[in-house]
Enzyme design. Structure first.
Site, PDB file in Angstrom:
ATOM      1  N   GLY A 207       0.810  -1.212   0.000  1.00 40.86           N
ATOM      2  CA  GLY A 207       0.000   0.000   0.000  1.00 40.86           C
ATOM      3  C   GLY A 207       0.838   1.255   0.000  1.00 40.86           C
TER       4      GLY A 207
ATOM      5  CG  ASP B 197       0.184  -8.930   6.242  1.00 38.55           C
ATOM      6  OD1 ASP B 197      -0.412  -9.553   7.134  1.00 38.55           O
ATOM      7  OD2 ASP B 197       0.443  -7.724   6.314  1.00 38.55           O
TER       8      ASP B 197
ATOM      9  CG  ASP C 194       6.413  -5.652   6.087  1.00 38.53           C
ATOM     10  OD1 ASP C 194       7.349  -5.435   5.304  1.00 38.53           O
ATOM     11  OD2 ASP C 194       5.231  -5.715   5.720  1.00 38.53           O
TER      12      ASP C 194
HETATM   13  P1  AMP Z   1       1.860  -3.330   7.949  1.00 45.44           P
HETATM   14  O1  AMP Z   1       1.134  -3.686   9.195  1.00 45.44           O
HETATM   15  O2  AMP Z   1       2.714  -2.098   8.058  1.00 45.44           O
HETATM   16  O3  AMP Z   1       2.651  -4.483   7.420  1.00 45.44           O
HETATM   17  O4  AMP Z   1       0.765  -2.924   6.858  1.00 45.44           O
HETATM   18  C1  AMP Z   1      -0.381  -3.669   6.590  1.00 45.44           C
HETATM   19  C2  AMP Z   1      -0.996  -3.217   5.275  1.00 45.44           C
HETATM   20  O5  AMP Z   1      -1.383  -1.852   5.313  1.00 45.44           O
HETATM   21  C3  AMP Z   1      -0.072  -3.373   4.081  1.00 45.44           C
HETATM   22  O6  AMP Z   1      -0.841  -3.771   2.985  1.00 45.44           O
HETATM   23  C4  AMP Z   1       0.463  -1.972   3.902  1.00 45.44           C
HETATM   24  O7  AMP Z   1       0.895  -1.729   2.581  1.00 45.44           O
HETATM   25  C5  AMP Z   1      -0.752  -1.119   4.257  1.00 45.44           C
HETATM   26  N1  AMP Z   1      -0.369   0.215   4.728  1.00 45.44           N
HETATM   27  C6  AMP Z   1       0.264   0.527   5.877  1.00 45.44           C
HETATM   28  N2  AMP Z   1       0.446   1.861   5.980  1.00 45.44           N
HETATM   29  C7  AMP Z   1      -0.063   2.423   4.861  1.00 45.44           C
HETATM   30  C8  AMP Z   1      -0.179   3.767   4.378  1.00 45.44           C
HETATM   31  N3  AMP Z   1       0.277   4.814   5.061  1.00 45.44           N
HETATM   32  N4  AMP Z   1      -0.766   3.944   3.175  1.00 45.44           N
HETATM   33  C9  AMP Z   1      -1.240   2.912   2.464  1.00 45.44           C
HETATM   34  N5  AMP Z   1      -1.160   1.624   2.868  1.00 45.44           N
HETATM   35  C10 AMP Z   1      -0.590   1.368   4.059  1.00 45.44           C
HETATM   36 MG    MG Z   2       3.383  -5.442   6.157  1.00 47.61          MG
END
Ligand code: AMP
Ligand code: MG
Length: 487
Positions: A84, A244, A254
């Site tokens: 994202g 993920d 991550d």
């Molecule tokens: P994470 O917990 O950081 O691994 O993120 C979980 C999901 O949320 C993943 O698909 C990321 O790409 C998305 N994500 C996290 N932060 C953002 C953001 N600021 N903008 C868009 N997508 C995000």
């Molecule tokens: Mg992630």
């Protein structure tokens, strides 16, 4: 001044990703560039200029994509996640023959951003830089941080913060959740393509075995078991072990609200979003096991055409996790305790120490480090470690048993101490130091604390003059109780 991209993932079919360029930013400025890493991976540092690192210019040969994946988030399956806010510029093959992803994180929205802005704040970028570089020097498989830049744009979280982008490098960003993505769509053809890609890229020895997909499952289980054992041995808490966020190559990916433990307690949780303690320190091995069962489930259609047979094979593979983890952990704990040989009582000796540490609120890192200075006979060198225990007698009693065990191996003090110092770091990215470097960077534009921290952590096993403050646990008022992922 070219980057010799050699992309393979973006040659997979369209359904694996969406093509997406980074969104340009207003006024990029360099935070830090990792020259050593650039040389290691064979990337010309000049080719990675500010414009490229900020996503303002696409280097030639890049084929920018956002990867699709799914994932179990805190136990709930989400069939559609994906990058994202990260964009894979492409892959490079280093002089060492290793293929690596070159990815920008925080470089603007993608098809998978949902309500997110696709951006990252300077705080999480600094945290990931510090922690991923520390993991590498601690000997734990990369991703690595190649560079960080600020964007010159503000982003809005709970407060207005400077935006930043991290350029990172990993063997790949393929996740357990990538397999789950195609499994959830019952796309067995894509699943097989993905598995073949992963085998070729990360487990080339399996290309010619009888049942490559079953062997792949076993190999991922082995690497994850070894990885999580290393986390446990170093006191690292990932914080968001969703499927993920679990790399198929067995790397730590991550970095969100991750943290290193100060005072040892098995139930330690730092993440502000982990209300139930699902991803607490002591839960990391069982959660990895659970996540791998998710991988096994996703791989079922590839294991056999007969469903019962597929389940039987997958179950047998998954059942090996605990033994593999235990073997890895036990070997590492023996190194930490200075025991080159194996004895049936070693595990109990190690757990006994950890229980005493928990009861006495001893610092995890320093207990093992100071233990590394002890001699076969009790003397003044015992003092620094015993005073870490609220009741030093608790340590003394254990030390009697430990010394009895050392006598059995009969290794000279100096040799054992040397070995132990290589297994027990003096410097880890302590939360209060990471927080202080974040505060200075985001509030005062002062990168000195961050730069100094990265420099000290480059040699975590080596005592460094003038760096005592980096080894010390936080004073009570400095203790960080919660970390935030800052998404
Ligand atoms: P994470 O917990 O950081 O691994 O993120 C979980 C999901 O949320 C993943 O698909 C990321 O790409 C998305 N994500 C996290 N932060 C953002 C953001 N600021 N903008 C868009 N997508 C995000
Ligand atoms: Mg992630």
């Amino acid at each position: 001044m070219m980057i010799a991209f050699d992309n393979s993932y973006s040659k997979l079919p369209d359904g694996f990703y969406s093509r997406q360029n980074p969104t340009p930013v207003a006024a990029p400025a360099l935070v830090r560039f990792n020259n050593t890493l650039a040389a290691e991976i064979g990337v010309n540092a000049e080719a990675l200029d500010l414009a490229v690192l900020a996503g303002n210019r696409i280097p030639s040969g890049a084929d920018p994509i956002a990867q699709a994946y799914a994932g179990h988030q805190f136990g709930n399956f989400v069939a559609q996640l994906g990058d994202g806010r990260a964009i894979l510029l492409g892959e490079v093959v280093g002089p060492d023959g290793i293929r690596r992803d070159l990815q920008l994180k925080g470089c603007g929205p993608t098809l998978y951003s949902r309500d997110g802005d696709g951006r990252a704040a300077i705080g999480p970028v600094i945290r990931e830089f510090v922690v991923s570089e520390a993991m590498a020097t601690l000997g734990i498989p990369p991703p690595r941080a190649l560079a960080a830049v600020t964007t010159g744009e503000n982003i809005i979280r709970e407060q207005v913060l400077p935006g930043a982008i991290l350029a990172r490098v990993a063997s790949s960003h393929i996740r357990v959740g990538t397999f789950q993505y195609f499994a959830a769509r019952r796309d067995t053809e894509a699943l097989a393509l993905l598995a073949d890609h992963v085998i070729q890229r990360h487990y080339p020895d399996l290309t010619s075995v009888d049942e490559p997909y079953l062997a792949l499952l076993g190999a991922v289980i082995e690497r994850q078991a070894a990885l999580v054992a290393q986390w446990q041995l170093i006191g690292f808490i990932h914080g968001v072990m969703n499927t993920d966020n679990m790399s198929i190559a067995g790397e730590t990916i991550d970095y969100g609200p991750c943290a290193f433990m100060d005072t040892y307690h098995p139930e330690t949780v730092y993440s502000s979003i982990d209300h139930m303690g699902r991803y607490a320190y002591q839960n990391q091995p069982p959660i990895a096991h659970w996540n791998l069962a998710g991988l096994a489930q996703a791989l079922l259609p590839l294991l056999s055409e007969n469903e019962d047979e597929a389940v039987e094979k997958a179950t047998a593979a998954i059942d090996t996790f605990s033994e593999r983890f235990k073997a890895s952990y036990a070997a590492g704990l023996r190194r930490k305790l200075g025991l080159p040989t194996v004895d049936a009582g070693d595990e109990a000796l190690g757990s006994d120490l950890l229980e005493r540490m928990a009861r006495n609120k001893a610092d995890f890192t320093l207990t093992f480090r100071y233990l590394s200075a002890l001699s076969q006979t009790q003397n003044d060198a015992d003092k620094p470690v015993r005073v870490l225990f609220e009741d030093p007698d608790g340590f003394d009693q254990w030390a009697v048993l430990w010394r009895r065990r050392l006598a059995y191996d009969g290794v000279a003090d100096s040799e054992r101490q040397d070995q132990m110092r290589k297994a027990n770091p003096l410097y880890i990215p302590r939360n209060h130091l990471v927080e202080a470097s974040i505060r200075a960077a985001e509030g005062e534009d002062d990168l000195a604390p961050f730069n100094r921290l990265v420099t000290v952590l480059a040699s975590p096993y080596q005592q460094q003059p003038g760096a005592d403050a980096y080894a010390e646990p936080p004073r009570p008022e400095q203790v960080v109780h919660q970390t935030f992922c800052g998404t």
